[in-house]
Design a protein around this motif. Structure first.
Motif, PDB file in Angstrom:
ATOM      1  N   LEU A  74       1.801  -1.739   0.819  1.00  0.00           N
ATOM      2  CA  LEU A  74       0.769  -0.535   0.131  1.00  0.00           C
ATOM      3  C   LEU A  74       1.131   0.992   0.730  1.00  0.00           C
ATOM      4  N   GLY A  75       1.346   1.093   1.936  1.00  0.00           N
ATOM      5  CA  GLY A  75       1.581   2.599   2.616  1.00  0.00           C
ATOM      6  C   GLY A  75       2.884   2.927   1.964  1.00  0.00           C
ATOM      7  N   GLU A  76       3.814   2.117   1.944  1.00  0.00           N
ATOM      8  CA  GLU A  76       5.422   2.571   1.466  1.00  0.00           C
ATOM      9  C   GLU A  76       5.156   3.076   0.111  1.00  0.00           C
ATOM     10  N   VAL A  77       4.498   2.409  -0.928  1.00  0.00           N
ATOM     11  CA  VAL A  77       4.379   2.661  -2.135  1.00  0.00           C
ATOM     12  C   VAL A  77       3.615   3.980  -2.444  1.00  0.00           C
ATOM     13  N   LEU A  78       2.500   4.169  -1.441  1.00  0.00           N
ATOM     14  CA  LEU A  78       1.715   5.483  -1.808  1.00  0.00           C
ATOM     15  C   LEU A  78       2.364   6.628  -1.265  1.00  0.00           C
ATOM     16  N   ARG A  79       3.179   6.217  -0.233  1.00  0.00           N
ATOM     17  CA  ARG A  79       3.934   7.405   0.198  1.00  0.00           C
ATOM     18  C   ARG A  79       5.158   8.020  -0.788  1.00  0.00           C
ATOM     19  N   ASP A  80       5.628   6.945  -1.361  1.00  0.00           N
ATOM     20  CA  ASP A  80       6.815   7.297  -2.328  1.00  0.00           C
ATOM     21  C   ASP A  80       5.970   7.848  -3.741  1.00  0.00           C
ATOM     22  N   PRO A  98     -13.540   0.343   4.633  1.00  0.00           N
ATOM     23  CA  PRO A  98     -12.767   1.258   4.762  1.00  0.00           C
ATOM     24  C   PRO A  98     -11.330   1.109   4.149  1.00  0.00           C
ATOM     25  N   GLY A  99     -10.715   2.204   3.408  1.00  0.00           N
ATOM     26  CA  GLY A  99      -9.482   2.153   2.752  1.00  0.00           C
ATOM     27  C   GLY A  99      -8.365   1.865   3.634  1.00  0.00           C
ATOM     28  N   PRO A 100      -7.696   0.706   3.507  1.00  0.00           N
ATOM     29  CA  PRO A 100      -6.467   0.509   4.397  1.00  0.00           C
ATOM     30  C   PRO A 100      -5.309   1.508   4.195  1.00  0.00           C
ATOM     31  N   HIS A 101      -5.311   2.116   2.881  1.00  0.00           N
ATOM     32  CA  HIS A 101      -4.183   2.854   2.791  1.00  0.00           C
ATOM     33  C   HIS A 101      -4.220   4.217   3.749  1.00  0.00           C
ATOM     34  N   GLN A 107       0.425   5.992   9.622  1.00  0.00           N
ATOM     35  CA  GLN A 107       1.510   5.278  10.527  1.00  0.00           C
ATOM     36  C   GLN A 107       2.866   5.657   9.917  1.00  0.00           C
ATOM     37  N   LEU A 108       2.994   5.977   8.713  1.00  0.00           N
ATOM     38  CA  LEU A 108       4.190   6.328   8.072  1.00  0.00           C
ATOM     39  C   LEU A 108       4.387   7.797   8.194  1.00  0.00           C
ATOM     40  N   GLY A 109       3.648   8.661   8.818  1.00  0.00           N
ATOM     41  CA  GLY A 109       3.789  10.147   9.125  1.00  0.00           C
ATOM     42  C   GLY A 109       3.614  10.884   7.927  1.00  0.00           C
ATOM     43  N   VAL A 110       2.785  10.462   7.034  1.00  0.00           N
ATOM     44  CA  VAL A 110       2.151  11.200   5.937  1.00  0.00           C
ATOM     45  C   VAL A 110       1.209  12.319   6.076  1.00  0.00           C
ATOM     46  N   PRO A 111       1.383  13.557   6.030  1.00  0.00           N
ATOM     47  CA  PRO A 111       0.304  14.621   6.402  1.00  0.00           C
ATOM     48  C   PRO A 111      -0.898  14.138   5.553  1.00  0.00           C
ATOM     49  N   PRO A 112      -1.999  14.858   6.324  1.00  0.00           N
ATOM     50  CA  PRO A 112      -3.262  14.349   6.000  1.00  0.00           C
ATOM     51  C   PRO A 112      -3.622  15.215   4.535  1.00  0.00           C
ATOM     52  N   GLN A 114      -1.683  15.355   2.231  1.00  0.00           N
ATOM     53  CA  GLN A 114      -1.039  14.067   1.093  1.00  0.00           C
ATOM     54  C   GLN A 114      -1.888  12.843   1.180  1.00  0.00           C
ATOM     55  N   ILE A 115      -2.602  12.588   2.180  1.00  0.00           N
ATOM     56  CA  ILE A 115      -3.305  11.319   2.215  1.00  0.00           C
ATOM     57  C   ILE A 115      -4.759  11.656   1.228  1.00  0.00           C
ATOM     58  N   ASP A 116      -5.119  12.964   1.591  1.00  0.00           N
ATOM     59  CA  ASP A 116      -6.498  13.176   0.835  1.00  0.00           C
ATOM     60  C   ASP A 116      -6.333  13.234  -0.593  1.00  0.00           C
ATOM     61  N   ARG A 117      -5.026  13.112  -1.219  1.00  0.00           N
ATOM     62  CA  ARG A 117      -4.695  13.119  -2.607  1.00  0.00           C
ATOM     63  C   ARG A 117      -5.284  11.716  -3.138  1.00  0.00           C
TER      64      ARG A 117
END
Length: 154
Positions: A74-80, A98-101, A107-112, A114-117
């Motif tokens: 999930l994390g890698e897919v969303l990061r990409d 809570p959303g596991p994403h 953990q993958l270093g995605v900036p906040p 971007q996560i907020d998107r």
């Protein structure tokens, strides 16, 4: 004065068309209905599952719906996905949990910012339970968002 939306609904005028892409992430029953109904709504539909194919090139016309929040990638897919200028991205899941994403992306270093998107929960709250109902609620939410509406009744 005639409402242009009524004219389209009655077949008296052509709808305004714009390029829209719907990407259903992971091969799930809900994804199957999203693609089927999304096509009927005028979306160019794409199925993406990292076990089966590679992520397509995505642009600002793309609405991306992740249909399984339990997958380990999930994390890698969303990061990409977030590396592309997609219009909208959301993850299905129960709003009471809570959303596991979020943690996966941290953990993958995605900036906040971007996560907020990433939207979660997604779709209109109509009590959907079955895959077709969930797909309809999701697509209704996407249509409302595209049209600048909150969804729901007047």
């Amino acid at each position: 004065m005639t409402d242009p939306n009524c004219a389209v609904a009655h077949g008296e005028a052509e709808p305004e068309t714009e390029t829209r892409t719907l990407v259903a992430v992971f091969a799930t029953p809900v994804a199957e209905y999203l693609l089927k109904y999304g096509s009927d709504l005028g979306y160019h539909t794409v199925q993406y599952d990292p076990r089966e194919n590679s992520l397509p090139t995505l642009d600002g016309t793309a609405d991306v719906v992740v249909t399984d929040h339990h997958r380990p990638e999930l994390g890698e897919v969303l990061r990409d996905v977030l590396a592309h200028p997609v219009r909208w991205v959301g993850v299905m899941g129960n709003p009471r949990h809570p959303g596991p994403h979020v943690e996966a992306l941290k953990q993958l270093g995605v900036p906040p910012e971007q996560i907020d998107r990433v939207h979660r929960p997604i779709g209109l709250n109509i009590g959907s339970r079955t895959p077709p109902e969930i797909a309809i609620a999701t697509l209704a939410g996407l249509l409302a968002d595209r049209n600048g509406r909150s969804g729901g009744f007047f």
